[in-house]
Scaffold this motif. Structure first.
Motif, PDB file in Angstrom:
ATOM      1  N   PRO A 158       0.420  -1.164   0.385  1.00  0.00           N
ATOM      2  CA  PRO A 158       0.024  -0.374   0.204  1.00  0.00           C
ATOM      3  C   PRO A 158       0.868   1.073   0.088  1.00  0.00           C
ATOM      4  O   PRO A 158       0.100   2.301  -0.193  1.00  0.00           O
ATOM      5  CB  PRO A 158      -0.698  -0.330   1.095  1.00  0.00           C
ATOM      6  CG  PRO A 158      -0.897  -1.852   1.720  1.00  0.00           C
ATOM      7  CD  PRO A 158       0.570  -2.203   1.242  1.00  0.00           C
ATOM      8  N   LEU A 159       1.997   1.079   0.916  1.00  0.00           N
ATOM      9  CA  LEU A 159       3.355   2.317   0.505  1.00  0.00           C
ATOM     10  C   LEU A 159       3.445   2.877  -1.224  1.00  0.00           C
ATOM     11  O   LEU A 159       3.472   4.059  -0.952  1.00  0.00           O
ATOM     12  CB  LEU A 159       4.185   2.420   1.542  1.00  0.00           C
ATOM     13  CG  LEU A 159       3.926   2.061   2.794  1.00  0.00           C
ATOM     14  CD1 LEU A 159       5.249   1.062   3.482  1.00  0.00           C
ATOM     15  CD2 LEU A 159       3.844   3.401   3.534  1.00  0.00           C
ATOM     16  N   ALA A 160       3.127   1.880  -2.348  1.00  0.00           N
ATOM     17  CA  ALA A 160       3.771   2.543  -3.118  1.00  0.00           C
ATOM     18  C   ALA A 160       2.477   2.659  -4.301  1.00  0.00           C
ATOM     19  O   ALA A 160       2.330   2.691  -5.143  1.00  0.00           O
ATOM     20  CB  ALA A 160       4.428   0.902  -4.012  1.00  0.00           C
ATOM     21  N   SER A 161       0.765   2.845  -2.986  1.00  0.00           N
ATOM     22  CA  SER A 161      -0.188   2.918  -4.602  1.00  0.00           C
ATOM     23  C   SER A 161      -0.226   4.437  -5.103  1.00  0.00           C
ATOM     24  O   SER A 161       0.008   5.227  -3.744  1.00  0.00           O
ATOM     25  CB  SER A 161      -0.743   2.120  -3.493  1.00  0.00           C
ATOM     26  OG  SER A 161      -2.272   2.807  -4.113  1.00  0.00           O
ATOM     27  N   LEU A 162      -0.591   3.982  -6.216  1.00  0.00           N
ATOM     28  CA  LEU A 162      -1.073   5.605  -6.727  1.00  0.00           C
ATOM     29  C   LEU A 162      -2.038   6.693  -6.389  1.00  0.00           C
ATOM     30  O   LEU A 162      -2.666   7.606  -6.766  1.00  0.00           O
ATOM     31  CB  LEU A 162      -0.665   5.670  -8.379  1.00  0.00           C
ATOM     32  CG  LEU A 162       0.466   5.115  -8.611  1.00  0.00           C
ATOM     33  CD1 LEU A 162       0.280   5.058 -10.850  1.00  0.00           C
ATOM     34  CD2 LEU A 162       2.054   6.042  -8.533  1.00  0.00           C
ATOM     35  N   ASP A 163      -2.637   5.083  -5.007  1.00  0.00           N
ATOM     36  CA  ASP A 163      -4.142   6.010  -4.738  1.00  0.00           C
ATOM     37  C   ASP A 163      -3.875   6.741  -3.708  1.00  0.00           C
ATOM     38  O   ASP A 163      -4.864   7.118  -3.204  1.00  0.00           O
ATOM     39  CB  ASP A 163      -4.997   4.869  -4.825  1.00  0.00           C
ATOM     40  CG  ASP A 163      -5.654   4.948  -6.141  1.00  0.00           C
ATOM     41  OD1 ASP A 163      -5.179   4.831  -7.149  1.00  0.00           O
ATOM     42  OD2 ASP A 163      -5.984   3.347  -6.758  1.00  0.00           O
ATOM     43  N   ARG A 164      -2.455   6.432  -3.302  1.00  0.00           N
ATOM     44  CA  ARG A 164      -2.244   6.993  -1.907  1.00  0.00           C
ATOM     45  C   ARG A 164      -3.157   8.123  -1.215  1.00  0.00           C
ATOM     46  O   ARG A 164      -2.288   9.472  -2.059  1.00  0.00           O
ATOM     47  CB  ARG A 164      -1.123   6.629  -1.073  1.00  0.00           C
ATOM     48  CG  ARG A 164      -0.274   6.458   0.677  1.00  0.00           C
ATOM     49  CD  ARG A 164       0.779   6.760   0.883  1.00  0.00           C
ATOM     50  NE  ARG A 164       0.298   6.908   2.217  1.00  0.00           N
ATOM     51  CZ  ARG A 164       0.198   5.545   3.066  1.00  0.00           C
ATOM     52  NH1 ARG A 164       0.037   4.636   3.047  1.00  0.00           N
ATOM     53  NH2 ARG A 164       0.538   6.415   4.698  1.00  0.00           N
ATOM     54  N   THR A 165      -3.492   9.185  -0.479  1.00  0.00           N
ATOM     55  CA  THR A 165      -3.657   9.997  -0.252  1.00  0.00           C
ATOM     56  C   THR A 165      -2.768  11.224   1.529  1.00  0.00           C
ATOM     57  O   THR A 165      -3.104   9.845   2.563  1.00  0.00           O
ATOM     58  CB  THR A 165      -6.023  10.466   0.065  1.00  0.00           C
ATOM     59  OG1 THR A 165      -5.824  10.320  -1.256  1.00  0.00           O
ATOM     60  CG2 THR A 165      -5.073  12.187   0.482  1.00  0.00           C
ATOM     61  N   PRO A 166      -1.883  11.625   1.220  1.00  0.00           N
ATOM     62  CA  PRO A 166      -1.475  11.877   1.807  1.00  0.00           C
ATOM     63  C   PRO A 166      -2.100  12.473   3.441  1.00  0.00           C
ATOM     64  O   PRO A 166      -2.855  13.106   3.032  1.00  0.00           O
ATOM     65  CB  PRO A 166       0.014  13.153   1.779  1.00  0.00           C
ATOM     66  CG  PRO A 166      -1.341  13.847   0.815  1.00  0.00           C
ATOM     67  CD  PRO A 166      -1.695  12.120   0.042  1.00  0.00           C
ATOM     68  N   LYS A 167      -1.981  12.332   4.852  1.00  0.00           N
ATOM     69  CA  LYS A 167      -2.724  12.548   5.827  1.00  0.00           C
ATOM     70  C   LYS A 167      -1.443  14.100   6.639  1.00  0.00           C
ATOM     71  O   LYS A 167      -1.380  13.337   8.597  1.00  0.00           O
ATOM     72  CB  LYS A 167      -3.994  12.010   6.371  1.00  0.00           C
ATOM     73  CG  LYS A 167      -3.871  10.712   5.730  1.00  0.00           C
ATOM     74  CD  LYS A 167      -4.594   9.676   6.968  1.00  0.00           C
ATOM     75  CE  LYS A 167      -5.085   8.708   5.930  1.00  0.00           C
ATOM     76  NZ  LYS A 167      -5.916   7.346   6.885  1.00  0.00           N
ATOM     77  N   PRO A 168      -0.993  15.254   5.884  1.00  0.00           N
ATOM     78  CA  PRO A 168      -0.206  15.747   6.641  1.00  0.00           C
ATOM     79  C   PRO A 168      -0.570  16.406   7.821  1.00  0.00           C
ATOM     80  O   PRO A 168      -1.789  17.398   7.414  1.00  0.00           O
ATOM     81  CB  PRO A 168      -0.049  17.606   5.305  1.00  0.00           C
ATOM     82  CG  PRO A 168      -0.825  17.047   4.805  1.00  0.00           C
ATOM     83  CD  PRO A 168      -0.979  15.748   4.627  1.00  0.00           C
ATOM     84  N   ARG A 169      -0.424  17.004   8.979  1.00  0.00           N
ATOM     85  CA  ARG A 169      -0.776  17.553  10.086  1.00  0.00           C
ATOM     86  C   ARG A 169       0.614  19.296  10.546  1.00  0.00           C
ATOM     87  O   ARG A 169       1.151  19.303  10.071  1.00  0.00           O
ATOM     88  CB  ARG A 169      -0.999  16.605  11.650  1.00  0.00           C
ATOM     89  CG  ARG A 169      -1.782  15.856  11.388  1.00  0.00           C
ATOM     90  CD  ARG A 169      -1.723  15.207  12.681  1.00  0.00           C
ATOM     91  NE  ARG A 169      -1.985  16.088  13.639  1.00  0.00           N
ATOM     92  CZ  ARG A 169      -3.372  16.329  14.433  1.00  0.00           C
ATOM     93  NH1 ARG A 169      -4.807  15.393  13.002  1.00  0.00           N
ATOM     94  NH2 ARG A 169      -4.103  17.547  15.068  1.00  0.00           N
ATOM     95  N   ALA A 170       0.200  19.952  11.256  1.00  0.00           N
ATOM     96  CA  ALA A 170       0.965  21.147  11.408  1.00  0.00           C
ATOM     97  C   ALA A 170       1.741  21.086  12.548  1.00  0.00           C
ATOM     98  O   ALA A 170       2.800  20.529  12.424  1.00  0.00           O
ATOM     99  CB  ALA A 170       0.282  22.498  11.852  1.00  0.00           C
ATOM    100  N   ASP A 171       1.193  19.955  13.536  1.00  0.00           N
ATOM    101  CA  ASP A 171       1.930  19.562  14.954  1.00  0.00           C
ATOM    102  C   ASP A 171       1.456  18.265  15.108  1.00  0.00           C
ATOM    103  O   ASP A 171       0.143  17.425  15.836  1.00  0.00           O
ATOM    104  CB  ASP A 171       1.410  20.240  16.147  1.00  0.00           C
ATOM    105  CG  ASP A 171       1.817  20.147  17.391  1.00  0.00           C
ATOM    106  OD1 ASP A 171       2.852  19.409  16.648  1.00  0.00           O
ATOM    107  OD2 ASP A 171       1.505  20.847  18.126  1.00  0.00           O
ATOM    108  N   VAL A 172       2.593  17.597  14.631  1.00  0.00           N
ATOM    109  CA  VAL A 172       2.313  16.063  14.586  1.00  0.00           C
ATOM    110  C   VAL A 172       3.431  15.911  16.403  1.00  0.00           C
ATOM    111  O   VAL A 172       3.959  15.965  16.648  1.00  0.00           O
ATOM    112  CB  VAL A 172       3.897  15.496  14.136  1.00  0.00           C
ATOM    113  CG1 VAL A 172       3.804  14.017  14.174  1.00  0.00           C
ATOM    114  CG2 VAL A 172       3.354  15.743  12.791  1.00  0.00           C
ATOM    115  N   GLN A 173       1.940  15.252  17.458  1.00  0.00           N
ATOM    116  CA  GLN A 173       2.135  14.905  18.614  1.00  0.00           C
ATOM    117  C   GLN A 173       2.584  13.383  18.592  1.00  0.00           C
ATOM    118  O   GLN A 173       1.375  12.864  18.937  1.00  0.00           O
ATOM    119  CB  GLN A 173       1.013  15.784  19.470  1.00  0.00           C
ATOM    120  CG  GLN A 173       0.431  17.044  18.677  1.00  0.00           C
ATOM    121  CD  GLN A 173      -0.579  17.589  19.629  1.00  0.00           C
ATOM    122  OE1 GLN A 173      -0.576  17.065  20.961  1.00  0.00           O
ATOM    123  NE2 GLN A 173      -1.434  18.366  18.632  1.00  0.00           N
TER     124      GLN A 173
END
Length: 403
Positions: A80-95
């Protein structure tokens, strides 16, 4: 005949000649300074873990259907890490708290960074630039969002993610035209401002923390062409590796890491209560083999980066320690009885997918006997990912003469 008249320098002459000399010296400095700076800042790209030559070898072996590359590539492609369908989930503060509790963006950040690297590998090995576009998109999503890491695991989290970000960025920038310069600059700013200051500060915690953070710092420094930060990372590595793996030549007790306590009682506590020290024992052996494996492979990654950058020979500096450590731990992962003097007669086995880089360098390229490590590799290939900072090392480094 009279004596020759001595030449008299007037104040004006002196000032004139001083000015001429200053111009000459300044001109030399100005002329040579850019070249000196260029030499100091020159890094090989891509030069963090992977090179074109090493990946070209992998691609040839995949095309030939040879093992272990065929199976290792199939493992990457199906992930799944190499999937072209992956949607990133960024955050401003990674806690990230201890043991990732709470986990507010921690797993998302690590796996997105691993995904960017996985896509970068897929792009090069398949020639499908859609993977490079996907990797660049993941990197930009985080570069436009994250501002900091918080809570107790923040230093280690910065290292975990930073290792994969550096590898992904290096590979995509050097081998694809699908990453616009403005987005590259934004990603570089993220690494420089959000990651590097924390990584260079160090942790004064268990050895795997410091070595993983140093792994990330070295890779990011190469991406940024930051020689000063790279040299700092190498200095940290040189202080930590001798303090992480014991050799009899160290004396009756292990070496203390810089800035850490060096009296007997505190050292033994730091080594999880172990009182008998033998070649290859690591600071976290009696904690568990998994964390120990992280420390060993992170040390190997830094040595690999240094080798790709033309030195120093960190593989040579740590050879006796790391070979002894891999052989020592492999024997118990293979089923050897645990003696009563070792960790009270009980160990938590499983070093993980950490063997390929060091084994390839020491055994395959230098001919160092490592029979126990070889036997364990035969059981565990292909090495996949640990969902933290390790990914696809059988594919990239297993039996690779160009790595």
């Amino acid at each position: 005949m009279g004596q020759p008249r001595p030449h008299r320098f007037h104040r004006g002459h002196i000032l004139l000649w001083a000015a001429v000399l200053a111009l000459i010296v300044t001109g030399c400095v100005v002329a040579t300074r850019p070249a000196a700076i260029a030499r100091a800042a020159a890094f090989t790209h891509p030069g963090v873990s992977d090179t074109r030559q090493s990946l070209d070898f992998v691609r040839q072996r995949i095309d030939a259907g040879a093992e272990p590359w065929k199976s290792a590539f199939a493992q990457l492609k199906a992930s799944p890490l190499a999937s072209l369908d992956r949607t990133p989930k960024p955050r401003a503060d990674v806690q990230c708290g201890s043991r990732s509790k709470p986990d507010i963006g921690c797993t998302d950040e690590r796996t997105d960074a691993l995904a960017a690297y996985s896509d970068a590998l897929m792009a090069y090995l398949t020639g499908n630039d859609a993977y490079a576009v996907k990797a660049a998109g993941i990197m930009d999503a985080w570069a436009t969002t994250i501002t900091k890491h918080s809570l107790s695991n923040a230093p280690l989290q910065t290292g975990w993610a930073g290792v994969s970000w550096a590898r992904a960025g290096e590979l995509v920038r050097a081998t694809s035209k699908s990453w616009p310069a403005a987005k590259q600059a934004r990603f570089a700013t993220m690494l420089r401002e959000v990651y590097l200051p924390t990584l260079l500060k160090g942790s004064h915690a268990n050895g795997n923390w410091e070595l993983i953070m140093t792994d990330a710092a070295a890779g990011i420094s190469v991406f940024l062409d930051d020689r000063a930060s790279y040299d700092t990372a190498v200095k940290t590595w040189r202080g930590r590796v001798p303090a992480y793996v014991y050799l009899g030549s160290d004396g009756p007790l292990p070496k203390a890491a810089p800035g850490m306590p060096d009296d007997r009682d505190k050292l033994i506590k730091y080594w999880y209560g172990q009182t008998k020290f033998v070649d290859g024992l690591a600071q976290e052996t009696c904690r568990d083999f998994g964390h120990t494996g992280w420390g060993l492979v992170a040390a190997s990654h830094v040595a690999e980066t240094a080798k790709l950058q033309g030195g120093p020979d960190l593989f040579g500096e740590m050879r006796d320690r790391v070979v002894a450590a891999l052989e020592f731990h492999a024997q118990y992962d293979l089923g050897a009885a645990v003696p009563s003097w070792l960790c009270g007669g009980k160990v938590n086995k499983g070093v993980g997918p950490v063997l390929e880089t060091a084994y390839n360098r020491y055994h395959n390229q230098l001919g160092v006997p490592m029979p126990k490590t070889a036997a364990l590799l035969a059981r565990t290939r292909p090495a996949g990912t640990d969902n933290h900072f390790l990914a696809w090392e059988t594919l990239t480094h297993g039996d690779n003469p160009r790595a």
